[in-house]
Motif scaffolding. Structure first.
Motif, PDB file in Angstrom:
ATOM      1  N   TYR A  41      -0.807  -8.125  -6.718  1.00  0.00           N
ATOM      2  CA  TYR A  41      -0.194  -7.796  -5.433  1.00  0.00           C
ATOM      3  C   TYR A  41       0.273  -6.355  -5.544  1.00  0.00           C
ATOM      4  O   TYR A  41       1.205  -6.049  -6.287  1.00  0.00           O
ATOM      5  CB  TYR A  41       0.985  -8.720  -5.140  1.00  0.00           C
ATOM      6  CG  TYR A  41       1.783  -8.323  -3.911  1.00  0.00           C
ATOM      7  CD1 TYR A  41       1.268  -8.504  -2.632  1.00  0.00           C
ATOM      8  CD2 TYR A  41       3.049  -7.758  -4.041  1.00  0.00           C
ATOM      9  CE1 TYR A  41       1.992  -8.138  -1.505  1.00  0.00           C
ATOM     10  CE2 TYR A  41       3.789  -7.389  -2.922  1.00  0.00           C
ATOM     11  CZ  TYR A  41       3.250  -7.581  -1.655  1.00  0.00           C
ATOM     12  OH  TYR A  41       3.976  -7.212  -0.550  1.00  0.00           O
ATOM     13  N   ALA A  42      -0.403  -5.446  -4.860  1.00  0.00           N
ATOM     14  CA  ALA A  42      -0.130  -4.013  -5.009  1.00  0.00           C
ATOM     15  C   ALA A  42      -0.273  -3.326  -3.665  1.00  0.00           C
ATOM     16  O   ALA A  42      -1.243  -2.596  -3.420  1.00  0.00           O
ATOM     17  CB  ALA A  42      -1.060  -3.397  -6.047  1.00  0.00           C
ATOM     18  N   PRO A  43       0.672  -3.542  -2.743  1.00  0.00           N
ATOM     19  CA  PRO A  43       0.575  -2.902  -1.429  1.00  0.00           C
ATOM     20  C   PRO A  43       0.680  -1.391  -1.546  1.00  0.00           C
ATOM     21  O   PRO A  43       1.513  -0.868  -2.291  1.00  0.00           O
ATOM     22  CB  PRO A  43       1.759  -3.494  -0.659  1.00  0.00           C
ATOM     23  CG  PRO A  43       2.720  -3.936  -1.720  1.00  0.00           C
ATOM     24  CD  PRO A  43       1.875  -4.363  -2.883  1.00  0.00           C
ATOM     25  N   GLY A  60       4.015   0.482  -1.415  1.00  0.00           N
ATOM     26  CA  GLY A  60       5.073  -0.522  -1.413  1.00  0.00           C
ATOM     27  C   GLY A  60       6.084  -0.314  -2.520  1.00  0.00           C
ATOM     28  O   GLY A  60       5.801   0.305  -3.548  1.00  0.00           O
ATOM     29  N   ALA A  61       7.271  -0.874  -2.331  1.00  0.00           N
ATOM     30  CA  ALA A  61       8.328  -0.762  -3.331  1.00  0.00           C
ATOM     31  C   ALA A  61       8.146  -1.754  -4.470  1.00  0.00           C
ATOM     32  O   ALA A  61       8.700  -1.570  -5.554  1.00  0.00           O
ATOM     33  CB  ALA A  61       9.693  -0.975  -2.679  1.00  0.00           C
ATOM     34  N   PHE A  62       7.355  -2.818  -4.244  1.00  0.00           N
ATOM     35  CA  PHE A  62       7.211  -3.881  -5.235  1.00  0.00           C
ATOM     36  C   PHE A  62       5.732  -4.152  -5.477  1.00  0.00           C
ATOM     37  O   PHE A  62       4.926  -4.182  -4.541  1.00  0.00           O
ATOM     38  CB  PHE A  62       7.898  -5.159  -4.749  1.00  0.00           C
ATOM     39  CG  PHE A  62       7.756  -6.323  -5.694  1.00  0.00           C
ATOM     40  CD1 PHE A  62       8.570  -6.426  -6.809  1.00  0.00           C
ATOM     41  CD2 PHE A  62       6.798  -7.304  -5.471  1.00  0.00           C
ATOM     42  CE1 PHE A  62       8.445  -7.507  -7.685  1.00  0.00           C
ATOM     43  CE2 PHE A  62       6.660  -8.376  -6.339  1.00  0.00           C
ATOM     44  CZ  PHE A  62       7.495  -8.472  -7.448  1.00  0.00           C
ATOM     45  N   ASP A  63       5.365  -4.354  -6.744  1.00  0.00           N
ATOM     46  CA  ASP A  63       4.011  -4.790  -7.092  1.00  0.00           C
ATOM     47  C   ASP A  63       4.091  -5.757  -8.254  1.00  0.00           C
ATOM     48  O   ASP A  63       5.074  -5.758  -9.016  1.00  0.00           O
ATOM     49  CB  ASP A  63       3.107  -3.602  -7.425  1.00  0.00           C
ATOM     50  CG  ASP A  63       3.549  -2.863  -8.676  1.00  0.00           C
ATOM     51  OD1 ASP A  63       3.286  -3.340  -9.787  1.00  0.00           O
ATOM     52  OD2 ASP A  63       4.176  -1.792  -8.524  1.00  0.00           O
ATOM     53  N   ALA A  64       3.075  -6.602  -8.402  1.00  0.00           N
ATOM     54  CA  ALA A  64       3.053  -7.597  -9.469  1.00  0.00           C
ATOM     55  C   ALA A  64       1.620  -7.874  -9.883  1.00  0.00           C
ATOM     56  O   ALA A  64       0.680  -7.719  -9.085  1.00  0.00           O
ATOM     57  CB  ALA A  64       3.732  -8.887  -9.018  1.00  0.00           C
TER      58      ALA A  64
END
Length: 664
Positions: A216-218, A221-225
């Motif tokens: 998950y890498a928008p 974005g502020a968050f990725d996993a």
């Protein structure tokens, strides 16, 4: 390979100036330009590794300075040496290998390389940021993470190697969700002949590697996993030791040595990483579980092992573009190891050894720009290590050969680091560095003697280093050098006869040397690279506590004085088809290497040569005709004395074939 901030063969030529792409690395657990890292760091991209026929972790010694990786029987028991520092205990290595932030078990460090983005190689003790077993260096393997739909297939057909594989990334949700897949199967028929039974190629091996990941890498974005699972299944008879007098002919004598050995290794790794960015901070986590199941038959006896571990690291990095940058974090590692050993009928019974280990650490490192050109970096790590052993061998024959013990030990340590970097000009940087690393204390995992109930202490090493990186002639020549002195204490060595060895702390050693990396873009078509290490690693105060034998001034085993890699890449002028024809050549030279503390067993200096002819189509596959170890040089990777004879393992012989890769 990447030297300073250059990409060999990838630089753009504008007149008389070569524009250099800036390379970002995570060697210090935060993103930095490579040419601003104050320490010995090298980087090679996945494409460069393919060009140099680097297929496994062992092959990385072809491209990195001062790195020696030799099998001491099979890949689960490989020896890693950096800057003259090695480990006789393959369960407690001197170098730590990471794959996507996950430390690999000692028996899993030599793996096939699949879908690699780049490999970072940190030379010298790295205890401050990496903790246990980053004693001589760190190998950091980073997988590709494309953001577009892509697929590739590749294969190799050669005289001594067959490989086939594929990689793919599927875009599940544009710019947000991605699925990564990679598979690879390899087979080597072997090169050793059993002259007693008339069998050829008895030391074959076959390996399957697979990996699947969900990201998950928008974008922005502020968050990725990223979550992934990988698995390796290896079957082999590569652990084939032969009588030393038969090394030249690659002969095995089953009537003397006995039945063939066999290795069955399964590695399963599951990991989860995530990053959360807020203002100038990034909070990151890496969680992983690894399971290594090893079934081993050697000299007709079974020695199965299991090794299960969990790791957790939480770190916070800071970079607001100002003079202050840093990283701080917590780490935890737990390992559960079991080894069984068969008995000897009428003499002793079968045994089981369990070793549980844990390590917790808190670390931090801060870099501050004192001026526009002068930066100061300081860091420290506090570690707590705990280990226990539970060994049982019943005394079923009543002859006193059975024994058991249940012990534990703990150790505390600090690993500081201090460096000073000075940007003399826009293209020249010099630095000075002091750092410490350690190999943890604990208990022998291959118990054979009651004295193994006594724990051994950690082995520590202080590293003093000065170095420089420079770019000359508008980028046509890049050069990186490092001069180091390392003093290690409480050396962990095996003492006692083969089969009844115990690990003891026995003294001190010193390593002094220089490392060099250079890239010369001699013409628009010709690129030359060279890496080398020149030094000496000796025991300065070493006495076997059992036999009383002194090893002062003896060379450290598996630590050659000189290693050198030379490579050339030439784009041939042609107009027959749309694309390039590239001729490649490489040489690797190793000075005399000793295999024991007494320096009575050794491999003389030798050299191997590789060559290739690559066809790179503008629209289509890349084909390469290649020959590795062109002269079919026979050389030892280890030797030991057993039963009055010297047994040796040997390196890979000549491989000639073709490889293909197609990108979709």
């Amino acid at each position: 390979m990447l030297i300073g901030s250059t990409i060999v063969g990838r630089a753009q030529d504008n007149g008389s100036t070569v524009n250099l792409d800036e390379i970002t690395v995570t060697a210090n657990k935060r993103e930095q330009p490579l040419d601003k890292v104050d320490g010995g760091v090298s980087v090679a991209t996945g494409e460069e590794l393919r060009e140099r026929d680097v297929r496994t972790v062992t092959d990385l010694q072809k491209v990195f300075p001062g790195l020696v990786i030799d099998s001491r029987g099979n890949r689960a028991y490989a020896n890693f040496t950096v800057r003259g520092m090695s480990s006789p205990d393959y369960y407690n290595p001197a170098v730590q290998v990471y794959v996507d932030g996950v430390p690999q078990a000692a028996s899993a460090m030599v793996q096939e390389l699949v879908d690699v983005e780049r490999v970072e190689f940190l030379r010298g003790p790295q205890g401050t940021l990496y903790g246990r077993n980053a004693y001589a260096g760190v190998i950091n393997i980073i997988s590709r993470k494309p953001r577009e739909q892509t697929a590739a297939v590749f294969g190799t057909a050669a005289s001594g190697l067959f490989q086939v594989g594929a990689t793919a990334t599927a875009v599940l949700v544009p710019e947000t969700w991605f699925l990564d897949l990679a598979v690879k199967e390899s087979y080597t028929p072997g090169q050793i002949r059993d002259i007693d039974r008339g069998r050829d190629d008895i030391n074959w091996w076959n390996a399957f590697n697979g990996r699947v990941g969900l990201r998950y890498a928008p974008a922005g974005g502020a968050f990725d996993a990223n979550a992934w699972v990988s698995h390796e299944a290896l079957r082999s008879r590569e652990e084939t030791s032969i009588l030393d007098q038969d090394v030249r002919h690659r002969f095995y004598r089953s009537s003397v040595i006995g039945p063939y050995s066999f290795l069955d290794r399964n590695i399963t790794t599951a990991g989860l990483t995530w990053n959360y960015r807020f203002n100038a901070f990034t909070l990151s986590s890496t969680t992983a579980y690894q399971d290594v199941d090893l079934k081993r038959k050697i000299f007709g006896s079974d020695f199965p092992e299991t090794d299960r571990s969990i790791t957790q690291e939480l770190k916070l990095t800071y970079d607001d573009g100002g003079p202050l940058k840093g990283v701080a974090g917590l780490s935890y590692w737990a390992d559960w190891f079991t080894r069984d050993a068969v008995g000897y009928p009428g003499f002793y019974a079968a045994s089981r050894n369990k070793v549980d280990s844990q390590s917790a650490g808190i670390f931090g490192e801060v870099t501050y720009a004192l001026t526009e050109r002068l930066t100061l970096t300081g860091g420290v790590r506090g570690s707590y290590d705990w280990s226990s052993v539970d060994f049982v061998r019943p005394d079923v024959y009543g002859n006193g050969q059975g024994f058991d013990f249940d012990r534990s030990a703990s150790f505390r340590s600090l690993q500081p680091k201090l460096s000073l970097g000075y940007q003399m000009t826009d293209s020249i940087r010099v630095y000075a560095l002091v750092s410490e690393g350690y190999k943890p204390g604990g208990f022998n995992r291959a118990v054979s003697f009651p004295q193994d109930a006594t724990p051994y202490k950690p082995e520590t090493a202080w590293n003093f280093e000065v170095g420089a990186r420079t770019s000359l002639w508008n980028g046509w020549l890049t050069l990186s050098t490092a001069l180091y002195y390392i003093r290690s204490q409480d050396k962990q060595i095996y003492v006692g006869p083969i089969g009844l060895q115990v690990i003891r702390n026995a003294g001190e050693a010193e390593s002094l040397g220089v490392e060099v990396e250079a890239t010369l873009r001699a013409t628009e078509r010709l690129t030359l690279t060279a890496t080398g290490s020149f030094g000496r690693s000796t025991f300065s105060d070493m006495v076997d506590p059992l036999s009383g034998a002194a090893y002062d001034n003896k060379r450290v085993p598996y630590a050659p004085d000189v290693t050198a890699n030379l490579a050339a890449r030439y784009v041939l002028p042609q107009s027959f088809f749309p694309g390039q024809v590239v001729a490649t050549g490489a040489a690797r030279m190793i000075s005399r290497t000793y295999f024991n503390e007494a320096n009575t067993l050794y491999q003389p200096a030798y050299a191997t040569f590789d060559a290739g002819l690559e066809f790179v189509f503008d629209k289509g596959p890349t084909l390469k005709l290649f020959a590795d170890n062109l002269t079919d040089k026979v050389y030892r990777t280890s030797s030991f004395e057993y039963g009055g004879a010297v047994l040796s393992t040997i390196g890979q012989g000549r491989i000639v074939g073709v490889q293909m890769r197609t990108q979709f």
